[in-house]
Design a protein around this motif. Structure first.
Motif, PDB file in Angstrom:
ATOM      1  N   ARG A 196       0.835  -1.209   0.000  1.00 25.77           N
ATOM      2  CA  ARG A 196       0.000   0.000   0.000  1.00 25.77           C
ATOM      3  C   ARG A 196       0.869   1.258   0.000  1.00 25.77           C
ATOM      4  NH1 ARG A 196      -1.804   3.316   3.849  1.00 25.77           N
ATOM      5  NH2 ARG A 196      -1.178   1.956   5.590  1.00 25.77           N
ATOM      6  N   HIS A 197       1.913   1.257   0.837  1.00 19.30           N
ATOM      7  CA  HIS A 197       2.819   2.402   0.879  1.00 19.30           C
ATOM      8  C   HIS A 197       3.551   2.581  -0.449  1.00 19.30           C
ATOM      9  CE1 HIS A 197       3.085   2.371   5.575  1.00 19.30           C
ATOM     10  NE2 HIS A 197       1.975   2.942   5.118  1.00 19.30           N
ATOM     11  N   GLU A 198       3.973   1.441  -1.054  1.00 18.02           N
ATOM     12  CA  GLU A 198       4.656   1.503  -2.348  1.00 18.02           C
ATOM     13  C   GLU A 198       3.799   2.205  -3.400  1.00 18.02           C
ATOM     14  OE1 GLU A 198       5.871  -2.269  -3.844  1.00 18.02           O
ATOM     15  OE2 GLU A 198       7.905  -2.107  -3.027  1.00 18.02           O
ATOM     16  N   ARG A 199       2.489   1.976  -3.319  1.00 14.50           N
ATOM     17  CA  ARG A 199       1.581   2.507  -4.327  1.00 14.50           C
ATOM     18  C   ARG A 199       0.975   3.867  -3.928  1.00 14.50           C
ATOM     19  NH1 ARG A 199       2.751  -2.337  -4.776  1.00 14.50           N
ATOM     20  NH2 ARG A 199       2.377  -3.665  -6.601  1.00 14.50           N
ATOM     21  N   GLY A 200       1.315   4.345  -2.739  1.00 11.97           N
ATOM     22  CA  GLY A 200       0.848   5.650  -2.291  1.00 11.97           C
ATOM     23  C   GLY A 200      -0.643   5.693  -2.001  1.00 11.97           C
ATOM     24  N   LEU A 201      -1.190   4.573  -1.517  1.00 14.19           N
ATOM     25  CA  LEU A 201      -2.624   4.491  -1.225  1.00 14.19           C
ATOM     26  C   LEU A 201      -2.873   4.683   0.268  1.00 14.19           C
ATOM     27  CD1 LEU A 201      -3.629   1.370  -3.373  1.00 14.19           C
ATOM     28  CD2 LEU A 201      -4.043   3.765  -3.926  1.00 14.19           C
ATOM     29  N   THR A 202      -4.004   5.325   0.598  1.00 16.85           N
ATOM     30  CA  THR A 202      -4.441   5.396   1.995  1.00 16.85           C
ATOM     31  C   THR A 202      -5.183   4.116   2.329  1.00 16.85           C
ATOM     32  OG1 THR A 202      -6.567   6.383   1.455  1.00 16.85           O
ATOM     33  CG2 THR A 202      -4.703   7.892   1.809  1.00 16.85           C
ATOM     34  N   GLN A 203      -5.396   3.883   3.614  1.00 17.63           N
ATOM     35  CA  GLN A 203      -6.172   2.701   4.027  1.00 17.63           C
ATOM     36  C   GLN A 203      -7.604   2.797   3.493  1.00 17.63           C
ATOM     37  OE1 GLN A 203      -5.621   2.806   8.290  1.00 17.63           O
ATOM     38  NE2 GLN A 203      -3.850   1.407   8.201  1.00 17.63           N
ATOM     39  N   ARG A 204      -8.161   4.003   3.476  1.00 21.19           N
ATOM     40  CA  ARG A 204      -9.515   4.165   2.957  1.00 21.19           C
ATOM     41  C   ARG A 204      -9.570   3.842   1.453  1.00 21.19           C
ATOM     42  NH1 ARG A 204     -13.850   6.624   4.880  1.00 21.19           N
ATOM     43  NH2 ARG A 204     -12.641   7.554   6.581  1.00 21.19           N
ATOM     44  N   ALA A 205      -8.573   4.341   0.680  1.00 21.90           N
ATOM     45  CA  ALA A 205      -8.562   4.097  -0.764  1.00 21.90           C
ATOM     46  C   ALA A 205      -8.436   2.607  -1.063  1.00 21.90           C
ATOM     47  CB  ALA A 205      -7.429   4.870  -1.418  1.00 21.90           C
ATOM     48  N   LEU A 206      -7.657   1.918  -0.223  1.00 22.29           N
ATOM     49  CA  LEU A 206      -7.491   0.473  -0.418  1.00 22.29           C
ATOM     50  C   LEU A 206      -8.767  -0.272  -0.049  1.00 22.29           C
ATOM     51  CD1 LEU A 206      -5.584  -1.880  -1.094  1.00 22.29           C
ATOM     52  CD2 LEU A 206      -4.871  -1.884   1.316  1.00 22.29           C
TER      53      LEU A 206
END
Length: 458
Positions: free
Chosen positions: A18-28
């Protein structure tokens, strides 16, 4: 639920990706799940369902397997290609380079827990060690491969068994090599697992130890059974190995023209397949055929070609074996000093447990050279050393010939009782030609109806 995968590990993997892709927990999480749910997964406080893992994998742009195992999606395919490359280098290039490639594949497969890749890597490393003369390493790799394939059908374990048997053969343990091959052949036939490739591999492999033990009838039978299997084989390299093995039985029967024709077939296949070590062995055997036919110049040419090819590949043990044949040709050509230098250098590089049959052959030739130069005491010393090596290896055919040489030496020097004892020992080894101490020969495979086998006899 995915209890077979550690929850904390999967959570850490989700967080990392998730961090690699720059996503928030909500976006995921959205739209199916909440940010709080993703937070509990990443903290390892909850076990994700398969549905949740598939949703998260899709959002992260990875496969379900990659998310749950941590293995890149294409790793297995990539390592199989790397295995093929390593096998190609082993066939045509440098043994050390091939070993490094197999080791890299093995390390990566172990890290990713790819259980179907590891045995093949160990088999490759075993073959590298065999060619380099590191028999203990070879045995370890073949045993590991066989253990890792323990739950697989027996045909899949045939290559590992054959590797173990060849290792014992080269170490001078002829009877145990026969036992391994014969028992596996019988087990294959008894279980009805009619796999032509596996059986052809094993029948071809058992010819060598049979010949070294003086069991020529049993070797010829194995050759006939292997010829009958050849039409159903799918691997051309196995057929080439067969032709080379059959040539040994033909040479023993004095059928040198047919042996040379069989070797020519093998050589053609090896050249097409670019199997350099096996091609070198064809030159080696053709050199022996020429020597048997009295063409010593042709024999030297073929043997030197084989030696150069093997030495270039640093195939140390096989180079030593060729040296014995070449020294015999040089002796017969009257070049005694060259022969003695070659044999002495060979024995300096080997120990008693490394290629015992060929070390014995070197001592036998040094004994003959000493006798031809009237060095009776030295000749006796070499014959006795050769006898000790052959007795331990169980090489009955060579033992009988050596007993004749040693007995003749004792008789010429007036030691009649010693000569008689040695002659009796030699006759004992010739008392049951074509047999071993291992019981009945392996049964013939259950050939499909209508298949006619070839024969090395007419």
């Amino acid at each position: 639920m995915t209890e077979e995968h550690p929850t904390a590990t999967i959570g850490q993997r989700i967080q990392h990706l998730r961090h690699e892709r720059g996503l928030t927990q909500r976006a995921l999480a959205e739209p199916a799940y909440t940010a709080a749910y993703v937070s509990t997964l990443e903290a390892g406080r909850a076990k994700p369902s398969d549905a949740a893992l598939r949703h998260i994998a899709e959002r992260l742009g990875v496969t379900y397997d990659e998310l749950t195992t941590g293995r890149p999606a294409q790793l297995a395919a990539e390592l199989k290609l790397a295995l093929a490359d390593a096998q190609g280098v082993l066939a045509t290039g440098d043994i050390g380079d091939a070993a490094r490639r197999f080791t890299d594949v093995l390390n990566r497969a172990e890290q990713a827990d790819l259980t179907d890749i590891r045995p093949a890597a160990h088999l490759g490393l075993g073959e590298c060690a065999l060619e380099a003369g590191r028999l203990a390493d070879a045995a370890r790799h073949f045993e590991t491969a066989e253990a890792q394939l323990a739950d697989q059908p027996l045909p899949r374990r045939a290559a590992a068994v054959r590797g173990r048997a060849v290792t014992h053969l080269l170490a001078g343990e002829l009877r145990y090599a026969c036992y391994l091959l014969e028992s596996t052949i019988d087990q294959l036939n008894a279980t009805g697992l009619h796999d032509p490739d596996a059986l052809l591999l094993l029948y071809s492999a058992v010819i060598g130890p049979y010949m070294d033990m003086g069991a020529h009838a049993r070797a010829a039978q194995a050759a006939e059974l292997a010829l009958a299997l050849a039409p159903g084989a799918t691997d051309p390299a196995l057929v080439a190995h067969l032709h080379r093995s059959v040539a040994r039985t033909l040479i023993a029967e004095g059928r040198t023209a047919e042996a040379d024709a069989s070797l020519a077939k093998a050589q053609e296949l090896y050249q097409h397949l670019r199997l350099a070590c096996d091609l070198a062995k064809c030159h080696w055997m053709r050199g022996y055929v020429h020597a048997q036919a009295g063409d010593l110049t042709g024999a030297e040419r073929e043997l030197r070609t084989a030696r150069q090819m093997l030495a270039t590949r640093q195939a140390e043990l096989f180079t030593h074996q060729v040296d014995v044949e070449l020294a015999d040709v040089l002796r017969r050509l009257g070049r005694h000093r060259d022969a003695e230098h070659l044999l002495t250098a060979l024995l300096d590089r080997t120990g008693p447990d490394l290629g015992a049959v060929h070390a014995a052959g070197a001592h036998r030739l040094l004994g003959l050279l000493a006798e031809e130069q009237e060095g009776t005491g030295t000749a006796e010393e070499h014959y006795v050393r050769a006898l000790s090596l052959l007795e331990r290896a169980g090489a009955a055919g060579d033992l009988a010939d050596l007993c004749r040489l040693l007995g003749d030496l004792y008789r010429r020097t007036g030691r009649t009782e010693l000569a008689l004892d040695v002659y009796r020992t030699g006759l004992g080894h010739r008392a049951a030609p074509g047999t071993t101490t291992l019981g009945p020969a392996p049964a013939a495979p259950p050939y499909p109806a209508g298949r006619a086998g070839g024969s090395v006899h007419r």
